[in-house]
Each structure stands twice: as C-alpha cells, then as structure tokens.
Enzyme design. Structure first.
Site: not given
Ligand code: CAA
Length: 379
Positions: A127, A363
């Site tokens: 977003e 991603e």
């Molecule tokens: N696999 C599985 N679960 C995961 C995970 C992973 N890689 N990363 C985090 N989680 C889970 C955590 O275990 C947690 O679950 P619980 O609350 O049940 O324990 C939950 O997700 C929240 O995680 P955090 O508390 O760690 O949250 P955070 O805000 O500190 O961090 C983050 C999360 C890892 C930074 C996440 O926001 C992230 O991956 N951000 C990047 C987003 C992304 O990749 N966007 C890409 C857009 S899509 C795209 O680009 C497609 C395209 O068009 C090409």
C-alpha cells in the site's frame, strides 16, 4: 547430496531456454522501450504450462516440483524479466496460496483457468504506506451480512491491469493488528474496483504495474481465504515461496548478462586480441561466474528444501538476498565488459542491469530479507 538434475529437470530447462530464445527474445527491446506487456508471449507460456507449473494436474496444473519452476524462471529471466515476473506472481503468490489454503469451492472456481494462463492473478499486499512494514495495512474489509465492504488502495501491483483475479490483503479487525488481517479473492470488474495508473518504471518495463482502488467493493464472505485474521500469515507464507521465484529471476538476469558478456569478450578485439585475452576482462568473468554459481546453489537449495517439505523461509530469504545482489553486480560488470556498446539498448545488457534492480526491492527488500535471516539466526 546429489548435484545432478534429472531427465525431467533437464527437459524443462531446455523447453524454457528454447521458448525464451524463439518467443521472448524477438521484440523484447521494443516491449521494454514501449512499456508493453507481453500479452501474446504470456498466452503461449500458459499453453506450454509455465503459468501453473507446480499446481496439481487435477486443476490443469503441471504438477511439477519447485526446482523445475526455478529452472524455467532462470531461463526465461535470462531474456525477459517482465514476462518472468508475471509468471512468478501467478505461480507462487497466487496459485500456491489458493491451492494450499483455499476452500474446495474456491479452488474449483478459480484455479483451473489461472493454471493455464487463461486468467492471470495478482497479489495485493503493498500500500502507499505499507511496503516493507506490511502489518500496517490501511485497506479495510468490513463484514456486512453475507459480504464484506472493501475500501482502500494498493500500490505497485504486478499484473495490475492484466489480471482478472486479485488476492487482496485487508484489515478486518484493526484492534488486533496483524492478527486482524484477512485475505480475499476479488474479481476484476466488480463495482467500486478501479484500476489506477500504470507505473512508468526503471526496469521490467514490460511488466504491468498499477495501483488499485477499492471503494465499497462487495466481496462475498465465501471469497475470504481461510478464517478471519489469517491474512498476514497467508501473505508471509506465500512470500516465503514467492521469494524463491524472484531469487531464480535474479539468478537468470545475472546468468543472461554473463552469457552475453562472455560471448562478446571473445568477439571484441582491443590492443590486437580478443578482450577475453586480457586479464582485466578475465578476472571480471571469473568473478561473475563464481558469484552466479554461488547464487545458483542457494536458489536450488531453497527450492529443494521446499520440495522436501522442510522449513524454507530462511533459505528463500538468503537465496533472494544473495541472488539479487549478484544480479546487480554481474549486470553492472556485463555493461562494463561491453564498454560503449553496453550502454545502448541493442546489446541487451543495459536492460538486464535496469531489470536487476527490482529484485532487490520487490517481494521484500534486501533489508527485509536480512531481518528474516537474522531472526532465524538468533532464534
Ligand atoms: N514466514 C512466516 N511467518 C512470518 C514470517 C515469515 N517469513 N515473517 C513474519 N511472520 C509472522 C510472525 O511469526 C508473526 O506471527 P505471530 O504473531 O503469529 O507470531 C507475524 O508474521 C508478524 O511478524 P512480526 O511480529 O515479525 O512483524 P514485523 O512487523 O516485525 O515484521 C516483516 C514483519 C517480516 C517485516 C513483514 O512485514 C515483511 O515480510 N515485510 C515485507 C513485505 C513484502 O515482502 N512485501 C512484498 C510485496 S508483494 C510483491 O512485491 C509482489 C509482486 O508484485 C512482485
């Protein structure tokens, strides 16, 4: 340990290589210049099974393993990363998530046409104010009887206008933070769903990237995937696999640029001999080849772990982090090997250099991959 590809893997790689050379290469420079989506090429990729490689054959998929998908991604990305990102999103973000977590009715309704490329899918998480910080979703879905009302904006959506089926992540209960996020299947054409402007990008210019706006879009309850509150886990798990696809794309971009630089260095003469006979170029080729091989091992291992049913979240983050760095390094060096010719479109390496950059961003940026990896290391 077995480093040998099977007959099937070799056949998939050969088919992808042949398709890339005969169908993607002609016109790739024009599509980049004109920011034109490879519609006809994607249609043929669907016919050949590239759009649903890992999907169960009972839903028209190829039933192949992740390594086959990686090999195809690598070959297609050597030539056209715009076509390959469309394939990657369809395979690993849309079809994988739907097949793993969708209801039987959702699978029967949506998967067969997505798996053949007759319909294309999009994955809508980012977003305007929620890119890396994906838990900060502002898009809301409010329950209203037998449907939800979806409101909000999504940004940088791959296949944004080409898609017909969109997996949309939205807050259903803001008081619960990321545990109040859900995921919905939304169809193009529903009232209140507007496709915004197409982005004018540095690279992967043939890819169709748009913002999307939702105003009181009625989404039937049966189009929610899994329970309310499952959306963030869905997004994270889907991205764990998606990152293997993007890592393979980065590997392909690097390998494509390297192959061009290697061939060019044998043809181009300077100071009375091919530039490949100069140590300055030989050392560049040696570094490129070594980095690509290291990236390849990480990418194939992540795919292998997924195929073995092992945890692959950290392996996929490592593969994407490293392969995207290699893609950037190698493409810059490939331009350098080409000298002035590398700086013009005709020689392809400048496009590959521009295309490489996005693999460090989408991603999950490289910085996000380091968060995922360091959490795994420190656990
Ligand atoms: N696999 C599985 N679960 C995961 C995970 C992973 N890689 N990363 C985090 N989680 C889970 C955590 O275990 C947690 O679950 P619980 O609350 O049940 O324990 C939950 O997700 C929240 O995680 P955090 O508390 O760690 O949250 P955070 O805000 O500190 O961090 C983050 C999360 C890892 C930074 C996440 O926001 C992230 O991956 N951000 C990047 C987003 C992304 O990749 N966007 C890409 C857009 S899509 C795209 O680009 C497609 C395209 O068009 C090409």
């Amino acid at each position: 340990m077995n480093f040998q590809l099977t007959e099937e893997h070799l056949a998939v790689r050969e088919a992808a290589r042949e398709f890339a050379q005969s169908e993607l290469l002609p016109g790739v420079i024009d599509r980049d210049t004109e920011a034109k989506f490879p519609t006809e090429q994607i249609r043929k990729m669907g016919e050949l099974g590239f759009m649903g490689m890992m999907t169960d054959p009972k839903y028209n998929g190829g039933g192949m393993d992740t390594l086959s998908y990686v090999l195809a991604m690598e070959e297609l990305s050597k030539v056209d990363a715009s076509a390959s990102v469309s394939m990657s999103v369809n395979n690993s973000l849309v079809l994988w998530g739907l097949e793993k977590y969708g209801s039987d009715a959702q699978k029967e309704k949506y998967i067969p046409k997505l798996a053949t490329g007759e319909l294309i899918g999009a994955f809508c998480l980012s977003e305007p104010e929620a890119g890396s910080d994906a838990t900060s979703q502002r898009t809301t879905a409010e329950l209203n009887g037998d449907h939800y009302l979806l409101n909000g904006t999504k940004n940088w959506i791959t296949n944004g206008n080409t898609a017909s089926i969109y997996l949309v992540i939205a807050q259903t209960d803001p008081s619960k933070g990321h545990k109040g996020i859900s995921v919905f299947i939304v169809e193009k054409g529903w009232e209140g769903f507007v496709i915004g402007k197409k982005e004018d990008k540095l690279g992967i210019r043939g890819s169709d990237t748009h913002s999307l706006m939702f105003t009181d879009v009625k989404v039937p309850v049966e189009n929610r995937i899994g329970a309310e509150g499952f959306g963030f886990t869905f997004a994270m798990e889907t991205l764990n696999g998606g990152r293997i696809g993007i890592a393979a794309q980065a590997l392909g971009i690097a390998a494509g640029a390297y192959e061009l630089a290697l061939a060019y260095s044998k043809e181009r003469k300077a100071f009375g001999k091919p530039i490949s006979q100069h140590q300055a170029i030989q050392f560049k080729l040696a570094d490129m080849a070594t980095q690509i091989e290291a990236a390849r091992l990480l990418v194939y291992k992540a795919a292998w772990l997924k195929d073995q049913g092992e945890d692959y979240a950290h392996a996929s983050a490592m593969a994407k982090l490293y392969a995207s760095e290699v893609a950037m390094n190698v493409t810059v060096e490939a331009v350098q090997v080409h000298g002035g010719y590398g700086y013009v479109k005709e020689y392809h390496v400048e496009r590959l250099m521009r295309d490489a950059k996005i693999t460090q961003i989408y991603e999950g940026t490289s910085e996000i991959q380091k968060i995922v990896i360091s959490r795994g290391v420190l656990k």
